[in-house]
Design an enzyme around this catalytic site. Sequence first.
Site, PDB file in Angstrom:
ATOM      1  N   CYS A  91       6.994  -6.486   5.969  1.00  0.00           N
ATOM      2  CA  CYS A  91       5.789  -7.079   6.406  1.00  0.00           C
ATOM      3  C   CYS A  91       5.859  -8.562   6.936  1.00  0.00           C
ATOM      4  O   CYS A  91       5.131  -9.112   7.910  1.00  0.00           O
ATOM      5  CB  CYS A  91       4.731  -6.966   5.335  1.00  0.00           C
ATOM      6  SG  CYS A  91       5.233  -7.449   3.869  1.00  0.00           S
ATOM      7  N   HIS A 203      -1.322 -11.705   4.762  1.00  0.00           N
ATOM      8  CA  HIS A 203       0.016 -12.917   4.464  1.00  0.00           C
ATOM      9  C   HIS A 203      -0.107 -14.043   5.509  1.00  0.00           C
ATOM     10  O   HIS A 203      -0.547 -13.784   6.442  1.00  0.00           O
ATOM     11  CB  HIS A 203       1.435 -12.189   4.842  1.00  0.00           C
ATOM     12  CG  HIS A 203       1.685 -10.961   3.789  1.00  0.00           C
ATOM     13  ND1 HIS A 203       0.902 -10.725   2.911  1.00  0.00           N
ATOM     14  CD2 HIS A 203       2.828 -10.132   3.770  1.00  0.00           C
ATOM     15  CE1 HIS A 203       1.879  -9.912   1.727  1.00  0.00           C
ATOM     16  NE2 HIS A 203       2.655  -9.536   2.536  1.00  0.00           N
TER      17      HIS A 203
END
Length: 304
Positions: A91, A203
């Site tokens: 990710c 994130h």
Amino acid sequence: MGKQVSFGDTGTLSVQALEDYDFSDTDIGLFSPGAAVSKLHAPRAAAAGCVVIDNTSYFRTDPGIPLVVPEVNAHTLGGYRGRNIIANPNCSTIQMVVALKPLHDAAGIKRVVVATYQSVSGAGKAGMDELFDQTKSLYMNDKKDPAKFTKPIAFNVIPHIDIFMEDGSTKEEWKMVNETKKILDPKIEVVATCVRVPVFVGHSEAVNVEFERPISVDDARELLSDAEGVVLYDERADGGYCTPLDCVGEDGVFVSRLRADTTVKHGLSMWIVSDNLRKGAALNAVQIAEELVRNYGLMPKKVK
């Protein structure tokens, strides 16, 4: 008929046992069961004619399997025919290479220094539950010891994601180094520090880039504004930047705080934020599947 599980607000799905599932009538399999399960069942599905898009770490470093971010290296998808497996990257790597791709094409990246601020959803439901439970318990003066993470995550940051390697880096940091090289360019040097933060979804990354050739902030701004999958939001004013809360539920990779790094000959610094459950995982896998159908002639077996 298998077990019934809820899906969306009102729907249900039937779940069948993977061990004896027949993949011969399945065109594309989106795998995200953990590396150990993918190791066993992805090759079995691929051998039955199913194209596997695997979201685990197991196949990412295999030189015979494409590691794909469609906005960056869709041209490598043709390599899926050798093994019928395509790997979905980590990710934190995905969002970074989407933002770096247009800049690398323009000026050639020499070195990347990145510090990540990764949400607890990257550790699954258990990570999200631990943040919720610890936060609630602190307000109630009822301390809860960590179980999923190595230290308390509520009101804290933990510079440790995945296992430690012999050189002192963690496996998450190792993934970012090796996956960036495989996806973008093997000549790029990368150093990463990956940190878990008390955020549920989204994130963030502070990224410093050194280039081979000159590139101005204005040039970078224009390139990022036109880049597929990138949303440039950089107003240089209070609130004129993206945070994890701003990107939840969004598909794009958001770039803010774009500025020159005057400590190197050709350098830029930036802040990159994305929903790790979308572009960092499920969305990227779906985009790979769409690319296979659109440009690589993959059609439903019954239509064929």
